[in-house]
Design a protein around this motif. Structure first.
Motif, short mmCIF file in Angstrom:
data_model
loop_
_atom_site.label_atom_id
_atom_site.label_comp_id
_atom_site.label_asym_id
_atom_site.label_seq_id
_atom_site.Cartn_x
_atom_site.Cartn_y
_atom_site.Cartn_z
N GLN A 255 -50.98 -4.76 43.10
CA GLN A 255 -52.42 -4.97 43.19
C GLN A 255 -52.73 -6.40 43.62
O GLN A 255 -52.03 -7.35 43.26
CB GLN A 255 -53.07 -4.69 41.82
CG GLN A 255 -54.59 -4.86 41.79
CD GLN A 255 -55.17 -4.53 40.43
OE1 GLN A 255 -54.53 -3.89 39.60
NE2 GLN A 255 -56.40 -4.98 40.20
N ALA A 256 -53.80 -6.58 44.39
CA ALA A 256 -54.25 -7.91 44.80
C ALA A 256 -55.08 -8.52 43.68
O ALA A 256 -56.03 -7.90 43.20
CB ALA A 256 -55.06 -7.82 46.08
N VAL B 272 -54.12 -17.26 44.76
CA VAL B 272 -54.31 -15.90 45.25
C VAL B 272 -52.96 -15.19 45.36
O VAL B 272 -52.02 -15.71 45.97
CB VAL B 272 -55.01 -15.92 46.63
CG1 VAL B 272 -55.21 -14.49 47.13
CG2 VAL B 272 -56.34 -16.65 46.53
N VAL B 273 -52.90 -14.00 44.78
CA VAL B 273 -51.69 -13.17 44.84
C VAL B 273 -52.05 -11.90 45.61
O VAL B 273 -52.71 -11.01 45.07
CB VAL B 273 -51.18 -12.82 43.43
CG1 VAL B 273 -49.90 -12.00 43.51
CG2 VAL B 273 -50.97 -14.08 42.60
N PRO B 274 -51.68 -11.79 46.89
CA PRO B 274 -52.10 -10.62 47.69
C PRO B 274 -51.50 -9.31 47.21
O PRO B 274 -52.09 -8.25 47.42
CB PRO B 274 -51.62 -10.97 49.10
CG PRO B 274 -50.54 -11.99 48.91
CD PRO B 274 -50.91 -12.75 47.68
N SER B 275 -50.32 -9.37 46.58
CA SER B 275 -49.68 -8.16 46.06
C SER B 275 -48.85 -8.55 44.84
O SER B 275 -47.83 -9.23 44.98
CB SER B 275 -48.79 -7.50 47.13
OG SER B 275 -48.12 -6.37 46.61
N ARG C 274 -56.40 -12.62 41.90
CA ARG C 274 -56.44 -14.07 42.01
C ARG C 274 -56.64 -14.67 40.63
O ARG C 274 -57.36 -14.13 39.80
CB ARG C 274 -57.52 -14.54 43.00
CG ARG C 274 -58.95 -14.27 42.60
CD ARG C 274 -59.91 -14.87 43.63
NE ARG C 274 -59.70 -14.34 44.97
CZ ARG C 274 -59.76 -15.08 46.06
NH1 ARG C 274 -59.99 -16.40 45.96
NH2 ARG C 274 -59.60 -14.55 47.24
N ASP D 212 -60.02 -7.48 43.22
CA ASP D 212 -60.48 -7.72 44.59
C ASP D 212 -62.00 -7.67 44.73
O ASP D 212 -62.54 -7.99 45.79
CB ASP D 212 -59.83 -6.72 45.56
CG ASP D 212 -60.04 -5.27 45.15
OD1 ASP D 212 -60.75 -5.03 44.14
OD2 ASP D 212 -59.49 -4.38 45.81
#
Length: 416
Positions: free
Chosen positions: A293-294, A348-351, A296, A281
């Protein structure tokens, strides 16, 4: 060597056994078209032997779905015709336990002047069914094919989709022990393809055996338990379907571009992905993250010339080869009008939903239709996922679900 098509395969758990199978064809270098030419030359036309299938052996277990892949001319269809007893092998033998139904090509076994109804009975007779048996499944065949209005129309007036729908309906509804399919599942509209998939799923649950030839590698990966990769008549690889498909994809594309420092890739090259990163992040590159975890994934690309309406793809595989996800920008309508020069695209993978384990990433750039491949880069990037939140020990992904119920006691710490 003996040639045999026995109806019983040993051991009892084997549905199909192929032993050192070979099928030869003659390639003529000159041809005597007339008796006069043959007499004047005083000899037979010259030819050489071509082994379309050359010393191939494998077993297919009962209830197993088995795929056969390979380039055009590799011997796939010849192999299926030997299994279906259409061609007689020159070497080896095929042993089959149970009845066989085959759908080998569009409209195979149909008489164009006969109606759909008459062809159902003709095909059923070819497959060894009595008229009473065909009567019992006739309505189900017509309903599955969706040709109620056209069943008494000569099949010469059918479209290619109607042809294959009727052929597939006959092949799968006569309740064979072994179903052989050659390149027909991609024909028909989306509704019919879904119906075929559901029928094949029912077929597998009933303990039947399926042998499938397809250039649709996604079908082989999703439908088959194991696969055979044939190359110039020989068995190049036999194993789990995902492993065989990955190996074939890496080695068998005519326009592939292999570089030992970059991994396996192919494409026409108007646009290429230069580098892949996983960022945290704060924007820092990382090789490990935690569940929840966030992150990208950043794909750095470069073009040789302007490319209109490209589609970027991203796929994640478990280390054992299982495909977990494979989204692309076209699915969500985010297709740029044009790209030129260098740039990057982020997924993007927010979680992070993946659980603890090691995973591979494949990426690609296609045109809008997905048929024209500019660059497909197979598994050039690997990353690790560590334990995170939520903590789960089994499987590959988390639903981020919560347990509820009167008997659940939240006081206990299950982590200890």
């Amino acid at each position: 060597m003996s040639i045999d098509w026995q109806r019983r395969a040993e051991p009892a758990g084997v549905a199909v056994r192929v032993e050192h199978l070979g099928k030869r064809f003659r390639l003529y270098h000159e041809r005597n078209q007339y008796l006069k030419a043959s007499l004047l030359r005083g000899r037979r036309a010259r030819y050489s032997d071509f082994w379309a299938v050359d010393d191939v052996s494998f077993d297919i277990n009962k209830g197993e779905s088995f795929g056969i892949i390979g380039h055009n001319g590799s011997g796939k269809s010849t192999m299926l015709k030997c299994l279906a007893r259409i061609l007689k092998p020159d070497r080896g033998r095929v042993l089959i336990d149970g009845s066989v139904s085959a759908l080998l090509e569009l409209g195979a076994g149909f008489h164009p002047e006969l109606s759909g109804r008459e062809n159902i009975y003709l095909n059923g007779a070819i497959l060894g069914l009595s008229r009473r048996q065909i009567d019992a499944c006739y309505d189900e065949i017509v309903e599955f094919a969706g040709l109620q209005e056209f069943i008494d129309t000569p099949v010469k007036n059918y479209s290619s989709g109607m042809y294959v729908r009727l052929g597939f309906a006959v092949a799968i509804n006569v309740d064979p022990d072994v179903l052989i399919i050659d390149e027909v599942l991609a024909v028909g509209d989306e509704s019919f393809q879904r119906k075929c998939g559901e029928k094949i799923a029912d077929f597998r649950e009933a303990g039947k055996t399926i042998v499938l030839v397809s250039h649709g590698l996604g079908q082989v990966r999703n439908l088959c338990d194991r696969a055979l990769w044939m190359d110039h008549g020989k068995a190049a690889l036999i194993g789990p379907a995902t492993e065989v498909v990955d190996a074939y994809s890496s080695e068998s594309h005519a326009d592939r571009d292999i570089n030992e420092h970059e991994g396996s890739r192919w494409g026409t090259g108007e646009a290429r992905i230069r580098r892949i990163e996983m960022l945290d992040d704060t924007g820092q590159p990382i090789l490990r993250c935690r569940t929840g975890q966030a992150v990208r994934f950043r794909m750095h690309y470069e073009t040789r010339s302007p490319v209109s309406e490209p589609t970027f793809g991203f796929a994640v595989f478990h280390l054992d080869g299982a495909l977990i996800t494979g989204p692309n920008t076209g699915e969500c309508g985010k297709i740029p009008d044009r790209i030129e020069g260098a740039g990057h695209v982020d997924f993007v993978v927010p979680s992070m939903p993946l659980l603890e384990g090691t995973y591979d990433v494949s990426v690609g750039i296609n045109d809008r239709t997905l048929f024209h491949i500019y660059d497909l880069w197979q598994k050039p990037f690997r990353f690790d996922v560590l334990r995170g939140d939520p903590f789960e020990q089994h499987g590959m992904v988390t639903f981020r679900g919560a347990w509820e119920g009167e008997s659940i006691e939240p006081r206990r710490n299950l982590r200890t």
